[in-house]
Design a protein around this motif. Structure first.
Motif, PDB file in Angstrom:
ATOM      1  N   LEU A   1      10.589 -39.822 -17.616  1.00 26.36           N
ATOM      2  CA  LEU A   1       9.403 -40.643 -17.822  1.00 26.36           C
ATOM      3  C   LEU A   1       9.258 -41.652 -16.672  1.00 26.36           C
ATOM      4  O   LEU A   1       8.155 -41.846 -16.140  1.00 26.36           O
ATOM      5  N   TYR A   2      10.375 -42.243 -16.281  1.00 30.85           N
ATOM      6  CA  TYR A   2      10.383 -43.219 -15.178  1.00 30.85           C
ATOM      7  C   TYR A   2       9.890 -42.527 -13.898  1.00 30.85           C
ATOM      8  O   TYR A   2       9.034 -43.034 -13.168  1.00 30.85           O
ATOM      9  N   TYR A   3      10.410 -41.331 -13.663  1.00 33.74           N
ATOM     10  CA  TYR A   3      10.031 -40.549 -12.468  1.00 33.74           C
ATOM     11  C   TYR A   3       8.524 -40.259 -12.496  1.00 33.74           C
ATOM     12  O   TYR A   3       7.827 -40.380 -11.494  1.00 33.74           O
ATOM     13  N   MET A   4       8.042 -39.909 -13.702  1.00 37.10           N
ATOM     14  CA  MET A   4       6.623 -39.557 -13.854  1.00 37.10           C
ATOM     15  C   MET A   4       5.735 -40.767 -13.519  1.00 37.10           C
ATOM     16  O   MET A   4       4.704 -40.622 -12.844  1.00 37.10           O
ATOM     17  N   ILE A   5       6.156 -41.959 -13.962  1.00 40.30           N
ATOM     18  CA  ILE A   5       5.356 -43.171 -13.707  1.00 40.30           C
ATOM     19  C   ILE A   5       5.319 -43.457 -12.202  1.00 40.30           C
ATOM     20  O   ILE A   5       4.245 -43.683 -11.619  1.00 40.30           O
ATOM     21  N   LEU A   6       6.492 -43.403 -11.558  1.00 39.09           N
ATOM     22  CA  LEU A   6       6.548 -43.716 -10.121  1.00 39.09           C
ATOM     23  C   LEU A   6       5.735 -42.702  -9.313  1.00 39.09           C
ATOM     24  O   LEU A   6       5.058 -43.057  -8.353  1.00 39.09           O
ATOM     25  N   GLU A   7       5.808 -41.442  -9.738  1.00 36.80           N
ATOM     26  CA  GLU A   7       5.061 -40.404  -9.015  1.00 36.80           C
ATOM     27  C   GLU A   7       3.558 -40.667  -9.130  1.00 36.80           C
ATOM     28  O   GLU A   7       2.818 -40.569  -8.153  1.00 36.80           O
ATOM     29  N   ARG A   8       3.113 -41.045 -10.338  1.00 35.83           N
ATOM     30  CA  ARG A   8       1.684 -41.306 -10.527  1.00 35.83           C
ATOM     31  C   ARG A   8       1.231 -42.562  -9.775  1.00 35.83           C
ATOM     32  O   ARG A   8       0.075 -42.682  -9.406  1.00 35.83           O
ATOM     33  N   LEU A   9       2.171 -43.488  -9.579  1.00 32.96           N
ATOM     34  CA  LEU A   9       1.833 -44.704  -8.823  1.00 32.96           C
ATOM     35  C   LEU A   9       1.953 -44.460  -7.313  1.00 32.96           C
ATOM     36  O   LEU A   9       1.771 -45.383  -6.518  1.00 32.96           O
ATOM     37  N   GLU A  10       2.308 -43.224  -6.943  1.00 28.23           N
ATOM     38  CA  GLU A  10       2.530 -42.841  -5.540  1.00 28.23           C
ATOM     39  C   GLU A  10       3.653 -43.662  -4.900  1.00 28.23           C
ATOM     40  O   GLU A  10       3.651 -43.896  -3.692  1.00 28.23           O
ATOM     41  N   LYS A  11       4.612 -44.098  -5.734  1.00 23.70           N
ATOM     42  CA  LYS A  11       5.795 -44.780  -5.183  1.00 23.70           C
ATOM     43  C   LYS A  11       6.879 -43.723  -4.966  1.00 23.70           C
ATOM     44  O   LYS A  11       7.874 -43.666  -5.699  1.00 23.70           O
ATOM     45  N   TYR A  12       6.649 -42.873  -3.964  1.00 25.50           N
ATOM     46  CA  TYR A  12       7.524 -41.702  -3.797  1.00 25.50           C
ATOM     47  C   TYR A  12       8.936 -42.108  -3.368  1.00 25.50           C
ATOM     48  O   TYR A  12       9.921 -41.511  -3.772  1.00 25.50           O
TER      49      TYR A  12
END
Length: 953
Positions: A180-191
């Protein structure tokens, strides 16, 4: 409850009644009775009883569960939320009720309330899953937010802070929480941050999927354009498993990116985080050669390294620098590949990708080279050399498929093609020996020979050889008798029968395909495109219901999947389920089936205006409403469901897909506007208003005619676009998307008829509001419309004349366009009747008023306005025309029954004894289907004739 489980609903109601006599306040018994009522079709009583219990806000588990079941069966999930909102207020610390409330919100997609319910749960019972339910609900708010800015600045950052809080307090327990954490960062484009999470301590929890961490790292490296890391990671993974194709692609992509960027590895320290990097073509060539050497030592043969070499050659050629790196000749490499893997069915699909590396001048030589290494033996000198085992059969099949793909068969002339068909069928029948022990559900090893023979015959048919199509059907029916679960045989039979205008055998074939779930959307078009248009009205109704049942249940089912995903923490699946639901809701096929189904129902049920009004009401149709999501229409059809071995230039192209979608959308727009115009007829119901009265605008009728006139304008525009499209004379491949009915609709005159009928409605409305006195001009216009309508309908009927099936030179020829024209005639005459019955409702009161005047003045003759005579003449002519069509249809039935099919065999040189029986079957099926169509069309027209007879004002 037991009675309900066993489906004995009446007994359940009786038992509940007995209980209620003793304990009249037993909530649960009342709800169980309501379920029984709902299931026996007494929805209103069931709802009333349920609301009686719900109003008392029950908190006992049995009543709540039973009400939930009932509301679900009523398709009213929103009532479940109200139920648990009340229960939670009364029992604020119940974990169970709070979680039921959360799931109830999930069913209706109330994401904000889900977030609150999740936090309320976490406060009562501080368990991690509840906290993350709330976080996920924030992500769902961000996905569903119309404003992307809001999602990036509010919902996602809030979700990120909530997870960071748990990370800081070291409370992260499960893999799902890291996902879930990974999904949030990916959507925020914080790659970069996402990469750190996956590579760090939290990433160690990602264990359920094979290479889960590596795949996520790879995705982030690509987003960040960190090609050295991409390359090193792909290289490392290929050393572990040299058969994983996706990593070869990444490896090549990154090598060429690094070359283009002139990247050089640092001299002292490590190349990058992931280890050694390859950044030159030499290194790539050596790496692939090493993989092939390694492969030769492996215990099982791997295809990856060999195909990777061909892929590298292709990429080097593309860059114009292949010759410097002696990788070998593609032709020789493909030959070696065939020697190694030719007996595997995947060999053809593997090589198909690389055939464009061969120069066309080498095709025949290449095929001959392959044939030479297959162990085939001939019984006598001039006979066909046949395989001795399944391995040799698979190799030979692979070569035959490649010959078709390289266009070798296409270049032959008729005589050669027929010889190849005979050889392929001989090989097919010989190959059946190897499959004697196959189960009914298994395919025969030699089925593809039969399919390829049919493809060759289809080529001949398109070149004008009429007999070829009957042989196609014969061979496919023979194939199906040996391999009853071969979907390709069935799909091809469906397409060909439909092309010939025979729908009857198709219903059975389609249901034996046993299409599951999403396939009703992806291949359902094969059925629904032809069902109604060939006059099989009952079957058309059924096939539309089939499809609609799936689309409607999708709503309910998807909610259940989402709930399961929350329960098991599969958070990354939730957005996928939502996207899936949206994809189905905006499906082109769904919109088409909805529209055609309603038009079909009106045709079958609505005979005169009263029943038209009832039918429209029961469908809750209104001319103002358009429920088709035009902007978001999705074409979910699978246009490649039928195997094809055609070369690229003959296969379905992207351009074909685009044109087909455009054509389907134009046709849907015309159909949808026609439906809305018909649904507007009853709303114009006759209102006796004096001329120029102020009231007309208030009682809404004048706005109704404006709606109709606006829709007519839109219909004109849609028709123009349709005509422009048809001017392109688009030709799809024979197994490509089937064309719509639009061309026939224009060419047979139905379109002009239907449009002028709706214009007539507008004139009659004008006559109605202006009265008879000063309307000579309108009356004349109406009279002329009636005349030209009869001419147009007669014209349309003339285009239906002719034999549906004729015998020419011992060959059958069908004329499906005549059948389609007849179906359009029935539809157009039905619209004419609905419009006439509107005229009737307007003229009747005028007539009775005139008769009253006549009595008052005691005059023997009050001049009848001309419009009455026009209308009576028109109705009489309609009656005559319909009677003529019915007689024509009776004639067709007699001809079809009398047709002797025995004499019709194809040129006997082609037919073996066993084929003759299948030919007879096939021709019988087509004959019977046409007979059935004509009967159903005749029945429907008789109903229309009865209606016309009632229309004498």
């Amino acid at each position: 409850a037991d009675y309900l489980d066993n489906g004995n609903n009446k007994m359940a109601i009786q038992q509940a009644d007995k209980l209620l006599k003793k304990h009249k306040d037993l909530h649960c018994a009342k709800v169980l009775k309501a379920i029984g009522l709902q299931r026996t079709g007494k929805q209103d009583e069931a709802y009333a009883l349920a609301q009686e219990v719900a109003a008392l806000e029950p908190t006992d588990d049995n009543s709540l569960q039973a009400l939930t079941i009932l509301y679900r069966e009523m398709h009213r999930p929103e009532l479940v939320t109200k139920l648990y909102e009340a229960a939670v207020k009364k029992v604020p610390n119940s974990e169970e009720y709070h979680s039921h409330l959360f799931m109830a919100y999930a069913r209706v997609g109330e994401y904000k309330k889900m977030q609150q319910a999740g936090m309320a749960l976490y406060k009562i019972v501080p368990k991690n899953p509840y906290y993350f339910w709330s976080v996920m609900s924030l992500i769902m708010q961000s996905i569903s937010a119309q404003d992307e800015n809001l999602s990036k600045t509010m919902f996602l950052p809030l979700a990120e802070r909530m997870v960071e809080k748990m990370v800081k307090e070291d409370k992260i327990e499960a893999e799902a929480e890291v996902e879930l954490y990974y999904m949030i960062l990916e959507r925020l484009e914080k790659y970069k941050e996402a990469l750190d999470v996956v590579r760090g301590k939290l990433g160690e929890k990602l264990t359920s999927e094979l290479q889960s961490r590596e795949n996520k790292c790879m995705a982030m490296y690509k987003k960040l354009h960190r090609w050295p890391e991409c390359n090193a990671l792909a290289r490392r993974l290929l050393l572990k498993n040299s058969d994983d194709w996706q990593f070869y692609i990444t490896y090549f992509d990154s090598v060429f990116q690094l070359i283009d960027e002139s990247w050089t590895p640092p001299a002292e320290e490590e190349h990058c985080l992931e280890g050694e990097v390859h950044c030159s073509i030499e290194q790539a060539v050596n790496f692939i050669e090493e993989r092939i050497t390694e492969e030769s030592k492996s215990s099982r043969p791997l295809r990856g390294p060999y195909l990777a070499k061909l892929e590298l050659i292709r990429r080097l050629r593309h860059r114009g620098c292949n010759d410097e790196y002696k990788l070998g000749d593609p032709e020789e490499l493909m030959f070696q590949y065939f020697k190694k893997f030719g007996d595997k069915p995947c060999c053809f699909t593997d090589l198909k990708v690389f055939v464009d590396l061969l120069p066309p001048s080498q095709y025949t030589k290449f095929i001959r080279q392959l044939l030479d290494v297959i162990p085939l033996a001939a019984a006598a000198e001039n006979e066909v050399a046949l395989p001795g085992d399944i391995k040799a059969l698979q190799q030979h099949l692979c070569v035959v498929q490649l010959s078709r793909l390289l266009g070798i068969y296409h270049a032959m002339e008729k005589k050669q093609k027929l010889a190849v068909v005979r050889e392929l069928m001989l090989r097919y029948r010989h190959g059946l020996e190897f499959g004697k022990s196959c189960l009914k559900t298994e395919l025969q090893f030699s089925d593809y020979y039969c399919l390829l023979a049919v493809h060759l015959l289809l080529d001949l048919w398109l070149e004008g050889e009429e007999a070829a199509v009957w042989q196609c059907l014969t061979l496919l029916e023979e194939g199906l008798s040996h391999s009853p679960s071969n979907a390709q045989f069935k799909l091809l039979l469906i397409r060909i029968y439909c092309r010939l205008g025979a729908f009857e055998p198709v219903s059975e074939l389609y249901s034996s395909l046993d299409a599951k779930h999403i396939q009703h959307d992806t291949i359902g078009y094969l059925l629904t495109r032809y069902a109604g248009s060939l006059g099989h009205y009952a079957a058309a109704s059924q096939s539309c219901n089939f499809a609609l049942r799936f689309f409607h249940s999708n709503q309910k089912d998807t909610s259940e999947y989402i709930i399961q995903a929350y329960k098991y923490g599969a958070f990354e699946k939730i957005p996928e389920f939502i996207a899936f639901r949206n994809r189905l809701n905006s499906s082109l096929h769904f919109a088409q089936v909805r529209t055609e189904r309603m038009l079909l129902d009106l045709l079958l049920e609505a005979n005169i205006s009263t029943s038209l009004e009832e039918s429209i009401k029961s469908m809750s149709l209104s001319p103002e409403e358009d429920d088709i999501p035009w902007k978001d229409l999705r074409d979910n059809r699978d246009l490649t469901v039928l195997f094809s071995w055609d070369p690229k230039d003959r296969d379905i192209s992207e351009e074909h897909r685009k044109l087909s979608l455009e054509e389907e959308t134009l046709w849907l727009r015309i159909r949808s506007l026609t439906l809305r115009l018909v649904s507007g007829l009853p709303t114009l119901g006759h209102t006796i208003q004096p001329k120029n009265s102020e009231k007309t605008a208030e009682n809404g009728v004048s706005s109704k005619i404006d709606t109709i006139r606006a829709l007519l304008q839109q219909l004109e525009v849609a028709v123009d676009s349709g005509k422009k499209f048809l001017e392109q004379k688009v030709q799809y491949p024979v197994l490509g998307p089937p064309p719509t009915r639009m061309a026939g609709f224009f060419s047979n005159g139905s379109c002009q008829c239907q449009t002028s009928l709706f214009y007539l409605v507008s004139d009659i409305y004008e006559l109605d509001t202006n009265g008879l006195e000063d309307s000579a001009e309108i009356q004349e216009r109406i009279g002329n419309s009636f005349k030209s309508l009869v001419e147009r309908l007669t014209d349309l009927f003339n285009k239906c004349k002719g034999d549906l099936i004729e015998v020419r030179d011992g060959t059958l020829k069908t004329h499906p366009n005549l059948l389609e024209n007849l179906v359009f005639f029935v539809e157009t005459i039905s619209i004419a009747l609905w419009v006439s019955s509107y005229c009737d409702s307007v003229l009747r009161p005028f007539k009775s008023n005139l008769q009253k005047k006549k009595k008052k003045k005691k005059e023997s003759s009050v001049a009848m306005p001309p419009v009455f005579t026009h209308f009576l003449d028109y109705v009489t002519e309609l009656q005559t025309l319909t009677s003529n069509v019915i007689d024509h249809i009776k004639g067709l039935e007699i001809i079809l029954t009398a047709l002797k099919l025995e004499e019709m065999s194809l040129k006997d040189t082609l037919l073996l004894q066993e084929e003759k029986k299948f030919t007879k079957t096939v021709q019988g099926k087509v004959q019977s289907s046409y007979h059935h169509s004509v009967q159903e069309i005749g029945e429907l027209l008789k109903k229309r004739l009865d209606t016309i007879k009632k229309l004498k004002i």
